[in-house]
Design an enzyme around this catalytic site. Structure first.
Site, mmCIF file in Angstrom:
data_model
loop_
_atom_site.group_PDB
_atom_site.id
_atom_site.type_symbol
_atom_site.label_atom_id
_atom_site.label_comp_id
_atom_site.label_asym_id
_atom_site.label_seq_id
_atom_site.Cartn_x
_atom_site.Cartn_y
_atom_site.Cartn_z
ATOM 1 N N GLU A 39 5.453 51.623 83.768
ATOM 2 C CA GLU A 39 6.823 52.140 83.866
ATOM 3 C C GLU A 39 7.884 51.025 83.802
ATOM 4 O OE1 GLU A 39 8.048 55.216 83.830
ATOM 5 O OE2 GLU A 39 6.008 55.950 83.470
ATOM 6 N N GLY A 40 7.497 49.844 84.254
ATOM 7 C CA GLY A 40 8.438 48.718 84.189
ATOM 8 C C GLY A 40 8.815 48.420 82.743
ATOM 9 N N HIS A 41 7.802 48.312 81.888
ATOM 10 C CA HIS A 41 8.073 48.068 80.460
ATOM 11 C C HIS A 41 8.893 49.216 79.869
ATOM 12 C CE1 HIS A 41 4.088 45.891 81.006
ATOM 13 N NE2 HIS A 41 4.854 44.926 80.509
ATOM 14 N N VAL A 180 10.800 47.715 88.690
ATOM 15 C CA VAL A 180 10.350 49.101 88.872
ATOM 16 C C VAL A 180 9.139 49.069 89.793
ATOM 17 C CG1 VAL A 180 9.461 51.166 87.717
ATOM 18 C CG2 VAL A 180 11.209 49.756 86.600
ATOM 19 N N MET A 188 5.569 47.134 89.899
ATOM 20 C CA MET A 188 4.693 47.417 88.758
ATOM 21 C C MET A 188 4.268 46.100 88.104
ATOM 22 S SD MET A 188 4.740 50.863 87.693
ATOM 23 C CE MET A 188 5.555 52.307 88.395
#
Lengths: 287, 287
Positions: A39-41, A180, A188
């Site tokens: 989710e960070g990416h 995130v 993450m």
């Protein structure tokens, strides 16, 4: 809107696509990654999607930025899954070069940034940031983005890339994006997959101690005392081994000489759980 | 054709002009110089003029590439004369930034190239080529040329810049241009102005010994013998002090292990006359 993502693995083919987009006057947003997306990416893709006409993501596990005893070989890879996630998030061009494509001959050129690379991960991982700045500059040369999006979990990486871009007048704007986290607070990271259930549980101490640090900063506790308390919190976890706990001036990452109210600082942690090294940080100000 | 040259001293202003040219689909040729122009520089402008729609020349005496005991302060400067010569030769944009414009804060980023920088001037002038590759990459980032023109008198510089461009996938083609000489053979250099009449006379030994070397190569003399004969020729000049006389493989500048016929080589000389250090070279092949 239906988005058709193109996956490209050669520099030459990517240049053709970029040139075409440029001729159409499109702005280009770039999200460089090492893959095994989370989710960070995807939050970086979202930010790029909102700001730019064309979103380029690279997936390249860059051998230059791994030390000889680090996890280059076992770094998690899953290009099929990554490709689906990237397409779903709105990536237009997914650049997935091989090591041979990026470094067809041994690379003789190194881009080094002084000072901001000295503390933290720069001290723990000699040569790491040379590898980062060199590959990022090369990727910038290939993609020629207007904007490049980086996660603040790697706050020192953001500082290094920003310094390099300013020093060399690279025509790209570096956009740092917030960390995130999982629902329970763990930042993450592609490396979280290495953690055993028990390590995963104890690894919550990183985000928990940073949340405490924020409160202690609010209370006006001296920085040395905050560092000591964080160290104690982490030391209480039997599987945790501290690499560093630091509080530095932000964004130049130099020691805080005098604790001036309003001074921006970073509380930065690196902690090992077994073979897995996790990092996390908090950017705040002295009260 | 009447050519109106614009002189620009800020990065921001230059970027505006470059962007406009790009939007018109113009190809950009770039001639980076340290000024005090001579026919050598003008030959680079001519080559750029023939190949490109827009010709950009920079004049910047780059402090990074001078050692502490070198001639940065006294390096000859004459921007009025340079400006007239550049305009006359067909330069469209003359970029003349100040040191403060190029390095508003101490620059923390260094671009280094290994191996090709080890011998010759890299050995005599520690740090010199780091300064060169760093400023050239910065200038490339600012000008974003399609082609960049360099004189072969600085053959090692050409090798360093070419290696950097290849390693980092910089989207520019490096075009080496032949050495331009005075009628009597002395290679053109901004530093020739330092020479006394007597030094100027004896300095002819550089081009003369290279001409001899070409003949000796034709005769098939072993390289060690050619080097020894050149050294002797130079030693016969009382004002000459040899910095180096080398024969290396070209263009990677590594030692010639075995003398294979057809192998490209460089005969490279650096000789001091008083405080003035002159270089010259010959690129040839083993018979």
């Amino acid at each position: 809107m239906i988005q058709t993502m193109q996956q490209i693995s050669t520099i030459e083919e990517l240049r053709v696509q970029i040139k075409a987009a440029r001729l159409q006057g499109k702005t280009i947003g770039f999200v460089p990654t090492m893959g095994f997306l989370h989710e960070g990416h995807l939050s970086l893709v979202k930010a790029a999607r909102e700001k730019c006409d064309l979103v380029v993501m690279s997936i390249f596990v860059n051998p230059l930025q791994f030390g000889p005893n680090e996890d280059f070989e076992r770094y998690p890879r899953d290009i099929e899954r990554d490709s689906q996630m990237a397409a779903g998030a709105g990536v237009d061009l997914l650049f997935t070069p091989s090591v041979e494509e990026m470094y067809p001959r041994p690379i003789l050129t190194t881009v080094s940034v002084a000072n901001v690379t000295t503390p933290l991960c720069g001290a723990s991982r000699p040569g790491h940031f040379d590898g980062v700045s060199t590959v990022v500059l090369k990727l910038f040369s290939i993609v020629q983005p207007d904007y490049a999006f980086f996660g603040q979990k790697d706050a020192q990486q953001v500082a290094v890339v920003t310094q390099m871009v300013n020093d060399l007048s690279v025509p790209v704007e570096v956009i740092p994006c917030p960390i995130v986290r999982e629902a329970d607070g763990l930042a993450m990271s592609s490396r979280n997959v290495y953690l055993s259930a028990e390590e995963r549980e104890q690894a919550l101490v990183l985000s928990q101690s940073l949340r405490q640090a924020a409160a202690w900063l609010e209370e006006g506790l001296p920085l040395e005392q905050i560092k000591a308390r964080i160290r104690q919190m982490i030391a209480d976890k039997p599987l945790a081994e501290i690499d560093y706990v630091e509080i530095l001036r932000y964004p130049d990452l130099q020691p805080v000489e005098t604790e001036l109210p309003g001074q921006a600082i970073i509380v930065a942690l690196a902690v090992r759980f077994g073979k897995t090294r996790l990092i996390d940080n908090l950017i705040a100000a002295i009260r």
